[in-house]
Design a protein around this motif. Structure first.
Motif, PDB file in Angstrom:
ATOM      1  N   PHE A   1     -23.164 -15.854  20.857  1.00 34.80           N
ATOM      2  CA  PHE A   1     -21.809 -16.171  21.544  1.00 34.80           C
ATOM      3  C   PHE A   1     -22.014 -17.087  22.627  1.00 34.80           C
ATOM      4  O   PHE A   1     -21.307 -17.026  23.629  1.00 34.80           O
ATOM      5  CB  PHE A   1     -21.352 -15.098  22.029  1.00 34.80           C
ATOM      6  N   THR A   2     -23.179 -17.899  22.883  1.00 29.43           N
ATOM      7  CA  THR A   2     -23.419 -18.889  23.850  1.00 29.43           C
ATOM      8  C   THR A   2     -23.802 -20.069  23.122  1.00 29.43           C
ATOM      9  O   THR A   2     -24.316 -20.407  21.968  1.00 29.43           O
ATOM     10  CB  THR A   2     -24.449 -18.273  24.612  1.00 29.43           C
ATOM     11  N   ASP A   3     -23.818 -21.136  23.923  1.00 33.47           N
ATOM     12  CA  ASP A   3     -24.312 -22.478  23.589  1.00 33.47           C
ATOM     13  C   ASP A   3     -25.662 -22.748  24.469  1.00 33.47           C
ATOM     14  O   ASP A   3     -25.750 -22.809  25.559  1.00 33.47           O
ATOM     15  CB  ASP A   3     -23.128 -23.692  24.245  1.00 33.47           C
TER      16      ASP A   3
ATOM     17  N   GLY B   1     -32.252 -23.451  24.262  1.00 33.91           N
ATOM     18  CA  GLY B   1     -33.497 -22.886  24.407  1.00 33.91           C
ATOM     19  C   GLY B   1     -34.384 -23.547  25.682  1.00 33.91           C
ATOM     20  O   GLY B   1     -35.334 -23.190  26.081  1.00 33.91           O
ATOM     21  N   LEU B   2     -33.742 -24.334  26.500  1.00 33.12           N
ATOM     22  CA  LEU B   2     -34.358 -24.814  27.545  1.00 33.12           C
ATOM     23  C   LEU B   2     -33.476 -24.616  28.787  1.00 33.12           C
ATOM     24  O   LEU B   2     -34.151 -24.102  29.829  1.00 33.12           O
ATOM     25  CB  LEU B   2     -34.481 -26.494  27.635  1.00 33.12           C
ATOM     26  N   THR B   3     -32.226 -24.880  28.744  1.00 34.11           N
ATOM     27  CA  THR B   3     -31.281 -24.633  29.948  1.00 34.11           C
ATOM     28  C   THR B   3     -30.685 -23.373  29.988  1.00 34.11           C
ATOM     29  O   THR B   3     -31.047 -22.668  28.719  1.00 34.11           O
ATOM     30  CB  THR B   3     -30.241 -25.751  29.893  1.00 34.11           C
ATOM     31  N   ALA B   4     -30.117 -22.955  31.042  1.00 38.05           N
ATOM     32  CA  ALA B   4     -29.410 -21.544  30.833  1.00 38.05           C
ATOM     33  C   ALA B   4     -28.326 -21.678  29.918  1.00 38.05           C
ATOM     34  O   ALA B   4     -27.434 -22.661  29.651  1.00 38.05           O
ATOM     35  CB  ALA B   4     -28.761 -21.508  32.438  1.00 38.05           C
ATOM     36  N   PRO B   5     -28.168 -20.472  29.240  1.00 42.14           N
ATOM     37  CA  PRO B   5     -27.075 -20.343  28.183  1.00 42.14           C
ATOM     38  C   PRO B   5     -25.513 -20.389  28.686  1.00 42.14           C
ATOM     39  O   PRO B   5     -25.534 -19.881  29.976  1.00 42.14           O
ATOM     40  CB  PRO B   5     -27.228 -18.996  27.336  1.00 42.14           C
ATOM     41  N   SER B   6     -24.715 -20.893  28.074  1.00 45.59           N
ATOM     42  CA  SER B   6     -23.294 -20.816  28.700  1.00 45.59           C
ATOM     43  C   SER B   6     -22.322 -19.994  27.713  1.00 45.59           C
ATOM     44  O   SER B   6     -22.556 -20.268  26.348  1.00 45.59           O
ATOM     45  CB  SER B   6     -22.660 -22.243  28.821  1.00 45.59           C
ATOM     46  N   TRP B   7     -21.707 -19.103  27.792  1.00 43.98           N
ATOM     47  CA  TRP B   7     -20.801 -18.340  27.203  1.00 43.98           C
ATOM     48  C   TRP B   7     -19.641 -19.307  26.613  1.00 43.98           C
ATOM     49  O   TRP B   7     -18.954 -19.761  27.010  1.00 43.98           O
ATOM     50  CB  TRP B   7     -20.165 -17.138  27.925  1.00 43.98           C
TER      51      TRP B   7
ATOM     52  N   LEU C   1     -16.280 -17.064  20.509  1.00 37.57           N
ATOM     53  CA  LEU C   1     -16.452 -17.400  19.100  1.00 37.57           C
ATOM     54  C   LEU C   1     -16.708 -18.621  18.616  1.00 37.57           C
ATOM     55  O   LEU C   1     -16.356 -18.936  17.266  1.00 37.57           O
ATOM     56  CB  LEU C   1     -15.243 -16.468  18.307  1.00 37.57           C
ATOM     57  N   ALA C   2     -16.713 -19.550  19.513  1.00 37.77           N
ATOM     58  CA  ALA C   2     -16.702 -20.939  19.136  1.00 37.77           C
ATOM     59  C   ALA C   2     -17.955 -21.399  17.961  1.00 37.77           C
ATOM     60  O   ALA C   2     -17.674 -22.156  17.220  1.00 37.77           O
ATOM     61  CB  ALA C   2     -16.835 -21.884  20.459  1.00 37.77           C
ATOM     62  N   ASN C   3     -19.039 -20.615  18.089  1.00 36.19           N
ATOM     63  CA  ASN C   3     -20.094 -21.088  17.331  1.00 36.19           C
ATOM     64  C   ASN C   3     -19.824 -20.480  15.778  1.00 36.19           C
ATOM     65  O   ASN C   3     -20.095 -21.251  14.865  1.00 36.19           O
ATOM     66  CB  ASN C   3     -21.478 -20.222  17.488  1.00 36.19           C
ATOM     67  N   PHE C   4     -19.137 -19.318  15.663  1.00 42.89           N
ATOM     68  CA  PHE C   4     -18.638 -18.884  14.384  1.00 42.89           C
ATOM     69  C   PHE C   4     -17.626 -19.701  13.966  1.00 42.89           C
ATOM     70  O   PHE C   4     -17.634 -20.051  12.670  1.00 42.89           O
ATOM     71  CB  PHE C   4     -18.146 -17.460  14.407  1.00 42.89           C
ATOM     72  N   GLY C   5     -16.593 -20.133  14.611  1.00 43.64           N
ATOM     73  CA  GLY C   5     -15.636 -21.165  14.081  1.00 43.64           C
ATOM     74  C   GLY C   5     -16.341 -22.437  13.795  1.00 43.64           C
ATOM     75  O   GLY C   5     -15.754 -23.193  12.733  1.00 43.64           O
ATOM     76  N   GLU C   6     -16.892 -22.953  14.342  1.00 44.41           N
ATOM     77  CA  GLU C   6     -17.829 -24.116  14.177  1.00 44.41           C
ATOM     78  C   GLU C   6     -18.482 -24.020  12.642  1.00 44.41           C
ATOM     79  O   GLU C   6     -18.388 -24.900  11.880  1.00 44.41           O
ATOM     80  CB  GLU C   6     -18.659 -24.540  15.000  1.00 44.41           C
TER      81      GLU C   6
ATOM     82  N   ARG D   1     -30.490 -25.941  18.312  1.00 45.89           N
ATOM     83  CA  ARG D   1     -29.027 -25.184  18.738  1.00 45.89           C
ATOM     84  C   ARG D   1     -29.524 -23.770  18.424  1.00 45.89           C
ATOM     85  O   ARG D   1     -28.912 -23.157  17.409  1.00 45.89           O
ATOM     86  CB  ARG D   1     -27.737 -25.663  17.904  1.00 45.89           C
ATOM     87  N   TYR D   2     -29.839 -23.196  19.287  1.00 49.59           N
ATOM     88  CA  TYR D   2     -30.133 -21.645  19.067  1.00 49.59           C
ATOM     89  C   TYR D   2     -29.236 -20.815  19.219  1.00 49.59           C
ATOM     90  O   TYR D   2     -29.151 -19.766  18.448  1.00 49.59           O
ATOM     91  CB  TYR D   2     -31.464 -21.270  20.363  1.00 49.59           C
ATOM     92  N   GLY D   3     -28.361 -20.937  19.912  1.00 44.23           N
ATOM     93  CA  GLY D   3     -27.053 -20.121  20.013  1.00 44.23           C
ATOM     94  C   GLY D   3     -26.274 -20.319  18.656  1.00 44.23           C
ATOM     95  O   GLY D   3     -25.845 -19.028  18.118  1.00 44.23           O
ATOM     96  N   TYR D   4     -26.159 -21.481  18.235  1.00 45.64           N
ATOM     97  CA  TYR D   4     -25.480 -21.509  17.083  1.00 45.64           C
ATOM     98  C   TYR D   4     -26.204 -21.285  15.632  1.00 45.64           C
ATOM     99  O   TYR D   4     -25.506 -20.481  14.938  1.00 45.64           O
ATOM    100  CB  TYR D   4     -25.027 -23.165  16.843  1.00 45.64           C
ATOM    101  N   SER D   5     -27.478 -21.160  15.786  1.00 46.45           N
ATOM    102  CA  SER D   5     -28.054 -20.725  14.615  1.00 46.45           C
ATOM    103  C   SER D   5     -28.258 -19.209  14.826  1.00 46.45           C
ATOM    104  O   SER D   5     -28.150 -18.536  13.513  1.00 46.45           O
ATOM    105  CB  SER D   5     -29.568 -21.234  14.771  1.00 46.45           C
ATOM    106  N   ALA D   6     -27.996 -18.702  15.809  1.00 43.20           N
ATOM    107  CA  ALA D   6     -27.947 -17.159  16.154  1.00 43.20           C
ATOM    108  C   ALA D   6     -26.711 -16.727  15.472  1.00 43.20           C
ATOM    109  O   ALA D   6     -26.666 -15.299  14.815  1.00 43.20           O
ATOM    110  CB  ALA D   6     -28.291 -16.616  17.594  1.00 43.20           C
TER     111      ALA D   6
END
Length: 286
Positions: free
Chosen positions: A36-38, A41-47, A50-55, A255-260
């Motif tokens: 549920f984040t963007d 893997g290097l910078t702090a994740p941002s919430w 459900l955007a990743n699922f929609g994409e 894109r660790y958030g999207y892959s998750a």
């Protein structure tokens, strides 16, 4: 002070439970939250919710379609071949024990080893095309792994070749449990081979069919090694599955958030498929 009899078992279970929580469940939960984040893997994740699922449902629908096609072809093919081998090697053939061992050998070999062997065979200049050219069938020679209309089928064939022996064992146990008296009685009544198979053998093999279908469905959805070794997901993403798509989004695109998020959907799909198969198996037993 006397301890409850239940205290001792929990004392033995507690260390394993703590290790499981720290090493397995904890990272899995963190990975699920990262869906549920963007996060790169290097910078702090941002919430992002459900955007990743929609994409994914917008741009990754072709991967879902390819995974479903591959799963359907593999499940039908490997169970049909496994059942055919089990029926052919069940009772009468003298060399059946040797043949069973030979058909089972590919299943115990590493999928990567099998995939690289078949990649050499199916190469443009590989043995298969050389055989076709040498027998006057040069028009059939083609880059089997280099074009979209044959690459996915080639992956399925390699998987069926490797694991049909494993499914043969599942069906062999079911075939050998069918009583000879039932088949002999049907034969006396005038039932032919197909009628005996359809009305007697196949209904008694329903539990084996349910188990084989469940295992092959889960394997198809979790497919990764064979695709990466044979085609790398190509050509042009034509053989990408959910497993390879997750890998590329995480370790190639960062894109660790999207892959998750995609991995979470994959786990949900596998659990749903397994649940449907288990409920079907229970229903048949009832």
């Amino acid at each position: 002070m006397m301890r409850s009899p239940r205290t001792v078992p929990w004392a033995f279970v507690a260390p394993a439970a703590v290790l499981t929580l720290l090493l397995l469940l904890g990272p899995s939960l963190l990975g699920g939250l990262s869906a549920f984040t963007d996060w790169d893997g290097l910078t702090a994740p941002s919430w992002v919710g459900l955007a990743n699922f929609g994409e994914f449902f917008g741009e990754g629908s072709h991967v879902v379609a390819q995974t479903l096609v591959l799963a359907a072809l593999y499940v039908v093919g490997v169970n049909a071949v496994g059942l055919g081998l089990a029926l052919g090697l069940a009772r009468t053939l003298r060399t059946r024990h040797v043949l069973r061992a030979l058909f089972l050998v590919p299943a115990v070999v590493s999928p990567l080893v099998v995939a690289y062997i078949w990649k050499f065979i199916l190469d443009v200049d590989g043995p298969l095309n050389e055989l076709l050219e040498g027998t006057g069938l040069a028009s059939f020679a083609q880059p089997w792994l280099g074009q979209r209309n044959t690459a996915l089928v080639a992956v399925v064939i390699v998987m069926i070749w490797q694991f049909s022996g494993y499914h043969m064992l599942i069906y062999l146990a079911g075939v050998q449990s069918v009583q000879d008296e039932l088949l002999e009685a049907a034969h006396v009544d005038g039932a032919g081979p197909w009628r005996r198979f359809r009305d007697i053998t196949l209904p008694l093999l329903r539990p084996a069919v349910a188990i084989g279908t469940a295992l092959s469905t889960i394997s198809a959805f979790m497919l990764f090694d064979q695709v990466m070794a044979l085609t790398g997901g190509g050509p042009a993403g034509g053989t990408d599955t959910l497993g390879t798509y997750v890998y590329k989004q995480a370790f190639v695109n960062g894109r660790y958030g999207y892959s998750a998020a995609v991995a979470l959907l994959l786990v949900a799909g596998v659990c749903l498929a397994a649940l449907v198969q288990v409920r079907g198996l229970r229903g048949r037993r009832a």
